[in-house]
Design an enzyme around this catalytic site. Structure first.
Site, PDB file in Angstrom:
ATOM      1  N   THR A 156       0.072 -22.114  19.626  1.00  0.00           N
ATOM      2  CA  THR A 156      -1.262 -21.770  20.101  1.00  0.00           C
ATOM      3  C   THR A 156      -1.980 -20.789  19.168  1.00  0.00           C
ATOM      4  O   THR A 156      -1.351 -19.934  18.548  1.00  0.00           O
ATOM      5  CB  THR A 156      -1.216 -21.187  21.535  1.00  0.00           C
ATOM      6  N   GLN A 157      -3.295 -20.927  19.120  1.00  0.00           N
ATOM      7  CA  GLN A 157      -4.116 -19.966  18.365  1.00  0.00           C
ATOM      8  C   GLN A 157      -4.199 -18.628  19.093  1.00  0.00           C
ATOM      9  O   GLN A 157      -4.595 -17.623  18.506  1.00  0.00           O
ATOM     10  CB  GLN A 157      -5.551 -20.500  18.227  1.00  0.00           C
ATOM     11  N   CYS A 158      -3.883 -18.631  20.404  1.00  0.00           N
ATOM     12  CA  CYS A 158      -3.960 -17.388  21.181  1.00  0.00           C
ATOM     13  C   CYS A 158      -2.891 -16.409  20.690  1.00  0.00           C
ATOM     14  O   CYS A 158      -1.814 -16.818  20.260  1.00  0.00           O
ATOM     15  CB  CYS A 158      -3.712 -17.664  22.660  1.00  0.00           C
ATOM     16  N   THR A 171       1.608  -4.910   4.129  1.00  0.00           N
ATOM     17  CA  THR A 171       1.422  -5.366   5.510  1.00  0.00           C
ATOM     18  C   THR A 171       0.860  -6.787   5.595  1.00  0.00           C
ATOM     19  O   THR A 171       1.061  -7.468   6.599  1.00  0.00           O
ATOM     20  CB  THR A 171       0.470  -4.425   6.282  1.00  0.00           C
ATOM     21  N   ASP A 172       0.157  -7.223   4.546  1.00  0.00           N
ATOM     22  CA  ASP A 172      -0.554  -8.507   4.659  1.00  0.00           C
ATOM     23  C   ASP A 172       0.367  -9.672   5.013  1.00  0.00           C
ATOM     24  O   ASP A 172      -0.003 -10.528   5.816  1.00  0.00           O
ATOM     25  CB  ASP A 172      -1.301  -8.820   3.352  1.00  0.00           C
ATOM     26  N   THR A 193       0.821  -1.223   0.000  1.00  0.00           N
ATOM     27  CA  THR A 193       0.000   0.000   0.000  1.00  0.00           C
ATOM     28  C   THR A 193       0.849   1.265   0.000  1.00  0.00           C
ATOM     29  O   THR A 193       0.490   2.265  -0.625  1.00  0.00           O
ATOM     30  CB  THR A 193      -0.897   0.010   1.264  1.00  0.00           C
ATOM     31  N   SER A 212       0.231  -9.927  -0.843  1.00  0.00           N
ATOM     32  CA  SER A 212      -0.515 -11.198  -0.911  1.00  0.00           C
ATOM     33  C   SER A 212       0.115 -12.117  -1.954  1.00  0.00           C
ATOM     34  O   SER A 212      -0.137 -13.321  -1.966  1.00  0.00           O
ATOM     35  CB  SER A 212      -1.969 -10.943  -1.276  1.00  0.00           C
ATOM     36  N   ASP A 244       1.644  -6.543  -4.570  1.00  0.00           N
ATOM     37  CA  ASP A 244       0.813  -6.596  -3.372  1.00  0.00           C
ATOM     38  C   ASP A 244       1.392  -7.768  -2.568  1.00  0.00           C
ATOM     39  O   ASP A 244       1.683  -8.824  -3.143  1.00  0.00           O
ATOM     40  CB  ASP A 244      -0.632  -6.886  -3.784  1.00  0.00           C
TER      41      ASP A 244
HETATM   42  N1  ASP Z   1      -2.635  -5.694   0.315  1.00  0.00           N
HETATM   43  C1  ASP Z   1      -1.575  -4.826   0.749  1.00  0.00           C
HETATM   44  C2  ASP Z   1      -0.286  -5.603   0.794  1.00  0.00           C
HETATM   45  O1  ASP Z   1      -0.057  -6.340   1.703  1.00  0.00           O
HETATM   46  C3  ASP Z   1      -1.883  -4.256   2.077  1.00  0.00           C
HETATM   47  C4  ASP Z   1      -0.826  -3.341   2.620  1.00  0.00           C
HETATM   48  O2  ASP Z   1       0.169  -3.038   2.039  1.00  0.00           O
HETATM   49  O3  ASP Z   1      -1.040  -2.871   3.728  1.00  0.00           O
HETATM   50  O4  ASP Z   1       0.501  -5.477  -0.106  1.00  0.00           O
END
Ligand code: ASP
Length: 352
Positions: A287-289, A98-99, A22, A68, A66
């Site tokens: 753990t999932q926690c 961030t993903d 982003t 992802s 991205d």
């Molecule tokens: N979909 C974006 C990515 O991870 C989200 C981000 O950058 O915050 O590339």
């Protein structure tokens, strides 16, 4: 401890590596979706960087993505790039979506063996061209941290970190926990390594010092990705559990269990776990926690997993467990060595 910005003393040199995310996206009027734009525009958007007396060079991969779309091949490219440019720079800042940033930061923490310099991942929740963007703050703080040196000239933070919303966190302890807020990442099992306010306050006691502070980094780029993740939930079926635990393609399975490492005590479930262990699979319990640790001795339902051959992952995040398995399995052909090393705290990723 406080460190003043290093804009009067000796210059530092930083390599800013842009992978996408982003922070470097803008709206495409054709479909109104966020798409990556040319990296040169990012530097133009943050003229504040020019106020530091640092040399900041930039590096862009052919295609900004991205996050992802991140694959282990990106981690291999990043590790190689840092190894190749290591002598030329005091620190590295990686702009990343961030993903999957927590996965990438975890992976690089293991792959960069003998690291003595800062490798700081950052990004933003709002694109850098927008008035309320968090991208500028994140980038400026990351650059300052990557450039910070101790009196003896060694880096203040010789670790792979994520810097986000004024917090510097050990990369392999982070999880993306919020898709809307500027505080996107948490590090529940490890206190921050620094906090940025008027000054950047470093928690020096928490920062790991390298064995050889003058050594050269080695990029361990051989990864074995034959890992699956099974998230336990009420109603999970024998077929799903068997497919994941005993699948031919997997060498290791991360079991994301309840609480302190507990799973159903049903006979069918434990039989499949035993079957997978008997096939030689590496079975790792996390753990999932979001906070706390696996302790399979605490409840009978955890003890049964341990007796069936499951290894405890302590307070590891799932992201870090995955990255550690990729790295260790790439290094060792035999599963006993991988299991032995999983129990060792290699980069501050687990508390023992
Ligand atoms: N979909 C974006 C990515 O991870 C989200 C981000 O950058 O915050 O590339």
């Amino acid at each position: 401890m406080k460190f003043m910005p290093d804009n009067s003393a000796e210059k530092a040199s930083i390599l800013l590596i842009y992978t996408g995310g982003t922070i470097g996206m803008k709206v495409d009027p054709a479909d109104m979706a966020l798409k990556p734009f040319d990296f040169g525009q990012i530097l133009a958007e943050v003229p504040e960087l020019g106020k530091f007396a640092y040399r900041i060079d930039s590096w862009t991969f052919e295609r900004a993505i991205d996050s992802s779309d991140v694959e282990p091949s990106l981690w291999q490219s990043l590790a190689r790039l840092i190894e190749e440019k290591y002598d030329k720079y005091d620190g590295f800042v990686i702009l990343h979506g961030t993903d999957t940033m927590a996965f990438s930061a975890s992976a690089l923490s293991f792959m960069l063996e003998g690291l003595t310099k800062p490798v700081i991942f950052t990004g933003s929740q709002l694109p850098i061209g927008m008035a309320r963007t968090d991208g500028k703050e994140n980038l400026i703080s990351s650059v300052e941290i990557a450039a910070a040196k101790q009196d003896d000239g060694h880096a203040v933070v010789p670790e792979v970190c994520i810097c986000f919303d004024n917090m510097l966190m050990r990369g392999n302890r982070t999880t993306k926990a919020n898709s809307d807020n500027f505080r996107a990442f948490i590090s529940e099992n490890c206190p921050p390594l620094a906090e940025a306010g008027i000054h950047i306050k470093y928690n020096t006691g928490n920062i790991i010092r390298p064995e050889n502070p003058d050594g050269h980094v080695r990029a361990a780029t051989k990864l074995d990705t034959r890992v699956s993740i099974l998230k336990i939930h009420p109603g999970i079926t024998p077929r799903v559990v068997r497919n994941i635990l005993c699948g031919e393609e997997t060498r290791a399975v991360i079991l994301e269990t309840y609480g302190s490492g507990n799973a159903p005590s049903a006979k069918w479930f434990l039989d499949i776990v035993r079957e997978a262990a008997g096939m030689g699979k590496i079975l790792l319990n996390v753990t999932q926690c979001l906070a706390g640790t696996v302790d399979m001795d605490r409840y009978a339902t955890g003890k049964m997993l341990k007796d069936a051959g499951v290894i405890g992952g302590y307070d590891s995040t799932t992201e870090s467990a995955l990255a550690k398995l990729f790295y260790l399995m790439g290094k060792y052909a035999d599963n006993d060595s991988v299991k032995r090393m999983l129990d060792i705290d290699l980069r501050g990723e687990i508390s023992k």
